[in-house]
Design a protein around this motif. Structure first.
Motif, PDB file in Angstrom:
ATOM      1  N   MET A   1      -3.705 -16.284   7.204  1.00  0.00           N
ATOM      2  CA  MET A   1      -4.941 -15.531   7.487  1.00  0.00           C
ATOM      3  C   MET A   1      -4.955 -14.164   6.737  1.00  0.00           C
ATOM      4  O   MET A   1      -3.874 -13.591   6.236  1.00  0.00           O
ATOM      5  CB  MET A   1      -4.805 -14.854   8.795  1.00  0.00           C
ATOM      6  N   ALA A   2      -6.428 -14.116   6.220  1.00  0.00           N
ATOM      7  CA  ALA A   2      -6.507 -12.944   5.047  1.00  0.00           C
ATOM      8  C   ALA A   2      -6.692 -11.642   5.873  1.00  0.00           C
ATOM      9  O   ALA A   2      -7.064 -11.787   7.171  1.00  0.00           O
ATOM     10  CB  ALA A   2      -7.946 -13.233   4.706  1.00  0.00           C
ATOM     11  N   ARG A   3      -6.218 -10.591   5.263  1.00  0.00           N
ATOM     12  CA  ARG A   3      -6.370  -9.320   5.874  1.00  0.00           C
ATOM     13  C   ARG A   3      -6.912  -8.292   5.083  1.00  0.00           C
ATOM     14  O   ARG A   3      -6.995  -8.395   3.843  1.00  0.00           O
ATOM     15  CB  ARG A   3      -4.813  -8.670   6.376  1.00  0.00           C
ATOM     16  N   GLN A   4      -7.796  -7.372   5.665  1.00  0.00           N
ATOM     17  CA  GLN A   4      -8.534  -6.407   4.777  1.00  0.00           C
ATOM     18  C   GLN A   4      -7.996  -5.009   5.049  1.00  0.00           C
ATOM     19  O   GLN A   4      -8.053  -4.866   6.438  1.00  0.00           O
ATOM     20  CB  GLN A   4     -10.065  -6.580   5.106  1.00  0.00           C
ATOM     21  N   ILE A   5      -7.841  -4.163   4.336  1.00  0.00           N
ATOM     22  CA  ILE A   5      -7.430  -2.872   4.586  1.00  0.00           C
ATOM     23  C   ILE A   5      -8.829  -2.048   4.753  1.00  0.00           C
ATOM     24  O   ILE A   5      -9.671  -2.249   4.379  1.00  0.00           O
ATOM     25  CB  ILE A   5      -6.621  -2.196   3.241  1.00  0.00           C
ATOM     26  N   ILE A   6      -8.478  -1.286   6.066  1.00  0.00           N
ATOM     27  CA  ILE A   6      -9.692  -0.598   6.525  1.00  0.00           C
ATOM     28  C   ILE A   6      -9.578   1.044   6.037  1.00  0.00           C
ATOM     29  O   ILE A   6      -8.427   1.484   6.523  1.00  0.00           O
ATOM     30  CB  ILE A   6      -9.795  -0.691   7.963  1.00  0.00           C
ATOM     31  N   THR A   7     -10.472   1.524   5.417  1.00  0.00           N
ATOM     32  CA  THR A   7     -10.393   2.997   5.171  1.00  0.00           C
ATOM     33  C   THR A   7     -11.611   3.851   5.651  1.00  0.00           C
ATOM     34  O   THR A   7     -12.851   3.282   5.296  1.00  0.00           O
ATOM     35  CB  THR A   7     -10.229   3.238   3.686  1.00  0.00           C
ATOM     36  N   ALA A   8     -11.580   4.810   6.316  1.00  0.00           N
ATOM     37  CA  ALA A   8     -12.691   5.606   6.625  1.00  0.00           C
ATOM     38  C   ALA A   8     -12.564   6.861   6.161  1.00  0.00           C
ATOM     39  O   ALA A   8     -11.686   7.679   6.422  1.00  0.00           O
ATOM     40  CB  ALA A   8     -12.761   5.578   8.364  1.00  0.00           C
ATOM     41  N   ALA A   9     -13.537   7.315   5.451  1.00  0.00           N
ATOM     42  CA  ALA A   9     -13.462   8.670   4.829  1.00  0.00           C
ATOM     43  C   ALA A   9     -13.506   9.859   5.921  1.00  0.00           C
ATOM     44  O   ALA A   9     -13.032  10.816   5.636  1.00  0.00           O
ATOM     45  CB  ALA A   9     -14.953   8.959   3.895  1.00  0.00           C
ATOM     46  N   ASN A  10     -14.252   9.505   7.133  1.00  0.00           N
ATOM     47  CA  ASN A  10     -14.182  10.649   8.104  1.00  0.00           C
ATOM     48  C   ASN A  10     -12.954  10.428   9.255  1.00  0.00           C
ATOM     49  O   ASN A  10     -13.168  10.799  10.371  1.00  0.00           O
ATOM     50  CB  ASN A  10     -15.494  10.456   9.043  1.00  0.00           C
ATOM     51  N   ALA A  11     -11.838  10.140   8.630  1.00  0.00           N
ATOM     52  CA  ALA A  11     -10.648  10.154   9.293  1.00  0.00           C
ATOM     53  C   ALA A  11      -9.579  10.249   8.303  1.00  0.00           C
ATOM     54  O   ALA A  11      -9.454  10.088   7.354  1.00  0.00           O
ATOM     55  CB  ALA A  11     -10.242   8.807   9.941  1.00  0.00           C
ATOM     56  N   PRO A  12      -8.332  11.280   8.918  1.00  0.00           N
ATOM     57  CA  PRO A  12      -7.279  11.606   8.049  1.00  0.00           C
ATOM     58  C   PRO A  12      -6.803  10.274   7.770  1.00  0.00           C
ATOM     59  O   PRO A  12      -6.478   9.501   8.066  1.00  0.00           O
ATOM     60  CB  PRO A  12      -6.302  12.302   9.049  1.00  0.00           C
ATOM     61  N   SER A  13      -5.905  10.308   6.391  1.00  0.00           N
ATOM     62  CA  SER A  13      -5.201   9.398   5.943  1.00  0.00           C
ATOM     63  C   SER A  13      -4.012   9.401   5.284  1.00  0.00           C
ATOM     64  O   SER A  13      -3.614  10.815   4.984  1.00  0.00           O
ATOM     65  CB  SER A  13      -6.159   8.509   4.859  1.00  0.00           C
ATOM     66  N   SER A  14      -3.164   8.602   4.800  1.00  0.00           N
ATOM     67  CA  SER A  14      -1.888   8.783   4.333  1.00  0.00           C
ATOM     68  C   SER A  14      -1.562   7.637   3.216  1.00  0.00           C
ATOM     69  O   SER A  14      -1.830   6.576   3.554  1.00  0.00           O
ATOM     70  CB  SER A  14      -0.743   8.828   5.399  1.00  0.00           C
ATOM     71  N   PRO A  15      -0.731   8.166   2.193  1.00  0.00           N
ATOM     72  CA  PRO A  15      -0.518   6.957   1.158  1.00  0.00           C
ATOM     73  C   PRO A  15       0.688   6.269   1.765  1.00  0.00           C
ATOM     74  O   PRO A  15       0.984   5.312   1.151  1.00  0.00           O
ATOM     75  CB  PRO A  15      -0.041   7.842  -0.016  1.00  0.00           C
ATOM     76  N   LEU A  16       1.282   6.592   2.967  1.00  0.00           N
ATOM     77  CA  LEU A  16       2.308   5.749   3.502  1.00  0.00           C
ATOM     78  C   LEU A  16       1.904   4.498   4.332  1.00  0.00           C
ATOM     79  O   LEU A  16       2.904   3.634   4.714  1.00  0.00           O
ATOM     80  CB  LEU A  16       3.184   6.485   4.209  1.00  0.00           C
ATOM     81  N   TYR A  17       0.609   4.486   4.867  1.00  0.00           N
ATOM     82  CA  TYR A  17       0.140   3.622   5.572  1.00  0.00           C
ATOM     83  C   TYR A  17      -1.242   3.215   5.459  1.00  0.00           C
ATOM     84  O   TYR A  17      -2.006   4.396   5.149  1.00  0.00           O
ATOM     85  CB  TYR A  17       0.589   3.360   7.041  1.00  0.00           C
ATOM     86  N   SER A  18      -1.836   2.184   5.908  1.00  0.00           N
ATOM     87  CA  SER A  18      -3.198   1.994   6.010  1.00  0.00           C
ATOM     88  C   SER A  18      -3.948   2.772   7.089  1.00  0.00           C
ATOM     89  O   SER A  18      -3.086   2.602   8.283  1.00  0.00           O
ATOM     90  CB  SER A  18      -3.551   0.377   5.963  1.00  0.00           C
ATOM     91  N   GLN A  19      -4.942   3.035   7.320  1.00  0.00           N
ATOM     92  CA  GLN A  19      -5.602   3.823   8.319  1.00  0.00           C
ATOM     93  C   GLN A  19      -5.743   2.406   9.737  1.00  0.00           C
ATOM     94  O   GLN A  19      -5.710   2.547  10.572  1.00  0.00           O
ATOM     95  CB  GLN A  19      -7.168   4.131   8.244  1.00  0.00           C
ATOM     96  N   GLY A  20      -6.075   1.561   8.945  1.00  0.00           N
ATOM     97  CA  GLY A  20      -6.414   0.123   9.925  1.00  0.00           C
ATOM     98  C   GLY A  20      -6.404  -0.937   8.883  1.00  0.00           C
ATOM     99  O   GLY A  20      -6.293  -1.012   7.703  1.00  0.00           O
TER     100      GLY A  20
END
Length: 126
Positions: A1-20
């Motif tokens: 199953m393919a997976r897609q990393i989700i990033t939202a500019a209007n939510a905090p993020s970290s280089p240690l994990y994907s937002q979603g």
């Protein structure tokens, strides 16, 4: 199953994990806290305020993955202080009406100064 990393500019993020991550019909949101992405600081010093901001951040990540609050199957909540349970429920009830998703609440195992709550969730999008 393919997976897609989700990033939202209007939510905090970290280089240690994907937002979603989106995998098939599932959108999985990482543990998200009440940091205001416009300031980079914890949004409030109350459990209600941090819960509100964490849910706003989760919603932004869900939206970036093509999901919304109505698509949530499960919510996991970690509290720094279990005594904040009633305040958490006060804000949580405003977000989820008469048919809320499944949920668990546990004690947060790390100590981050000022942090009261972390919320993660899983959504299903047809």
């Amino acid at each position: 199953m393919a997976r897609q990393i989700i990033t939202a500019a209007n939510a905090p993020s970290s280089p240690l994990y994907s937002q979603g991550v989106k995998a098939g019909p599932y959108v999985i949101v990482s543990g998200t806290v009440g940091i205001d992405p416009s300031t980079g600081s914890i949004a409030d010093d109350t459990i209600q305020g941090q819960t509100r901001q964490a849910l706003k951040n989760c919603e932004a990540i869900l939206n970036a993955g093509g999901a919304g609050l109505d698509d949530i199957l499960e919510v996991g909540i970690l509290l720094t202080d279990p005594g904040d349970f009633a305040g958490l429920n006060e804000e949580y009830a405003r977000w989820f009406g008469s048919e809320p998703p499944t949920r668990y609440v546990a004690k947060l195992g790390v100590d981050v100064p000022g942090l009261l709550v972390s919320i993660r969730m899983t959504a299903y999008v047809e």
